[in-house]
Design an enzyme around this catalytic site. Structure first.
Site, short mmCIF file in Angstrom:
data_model
loop_
_atom_site.label_atom_id
_atom_site.label_comp_id
_atom_site.label_asym_id
_atom_site.label_seq_id
_atom_site.Cartn_x
_atom_site.Cartn_y
_atom_site.Cartn_z
N HIS A 126 0.83 -1.20 0.00
CA HIS A 126 0.00 0.00 0.00
C HIS A 126 0.87 1.26 0.00
CE1 HIS A 126 -3.57 2.42 1.26
NE2 HIS A 126 -2.62 3.19 1.78
N GLU A 127 1.88 1.27 0.88
CA GLU A 127 2.76 2.44 0.97
C GLU A 127 3.63 2.58 -0.29
OE1 GLU A 127 2.00 4.54 3.17
OE2 GLU A 127 0.76 3.16 4.30
N HIS A 149 1.79 4.56 -2.89
CA HIS A 149 1.96 5.99 -2.67
C HIS A 149 3.34 6.43 -3.19
CE1 HIS A 149 -1.57 6.74 -0.21
NE2 HIS A 149 -1.24 5.79 0.66
#
Length: 153
Positions: free
Chosen positions: A69-70, A73
């Site tokens: 998920h990170e 980003h």
């Protein structure tokens, strides 16, 4: 299993190459002070921080999801694309890589139920729903300036 910062760094680099086809060139580490989130991507330093409590509670599978998920980003931000949660680029990359949109709730943490207070105008009958009490001696109906009454439910 106890993870160290070096293990987090190595896993992040491997996931970056495997799922994104791009290297992770910054730092990934554990931040013991994180409380409400599984991890976070730092916009200015491009580093990734991970919450140790999620690793302890759910293990490597949850850690992998948080890192993916990170990394979404991270890679979108560096490419100049939409890296925020609401952006279409971000949602598409989450789906493509199989990264979760949110992490699980930590065990022992309760989600708070918000109390709802209902008011009704005594003149026009307009109903209001509020999450915080209002002072009915001070505030009036926005439509007709009538007196507000608290409704008992």
């Amino acid at each position: 299993m106890i993870f160290t910062d070096e293990m987090i760094q190595k896993l992040t680099e491997e996931l970056s190459l495997q799922f994104f086809g791009r290297p992770f060139l910054h730092k990934a580490y554990i931040n013991k002070r994180l409380r409400t989130t599984g991890g976070r991507y730092m916009l200015h330093s491009h580093n990734i921080e991970v919450n140790e409590k999620y690793i302890e509670a759910y293990g490597e599978e949850e850690l992998t999801g948080i890192l993916k998920h990170e990394l979404c980003h991270y890679h979108l931000h560096l490419q100049g694309k939409g890296y925020k949660h609401g952006d279409e680029d971000f949602k598409m990359l989450l789906k493509k890589t199989g990264a979760p949109r949110h992490c699980q709730t930590l065990p022992g943490r309760r989600t708070q139920q918000r109390t709802v207070v209902h008011y009704e105008c005594s003149s026009c009958g307009l109903k209001y729903k509020r999450y915080r009490r209002i002072n009915t001696a001070k505030y009036v109906c926005g439509a007709c300036r009538g007196i507000l009454r608290e409704m008992i439910k």
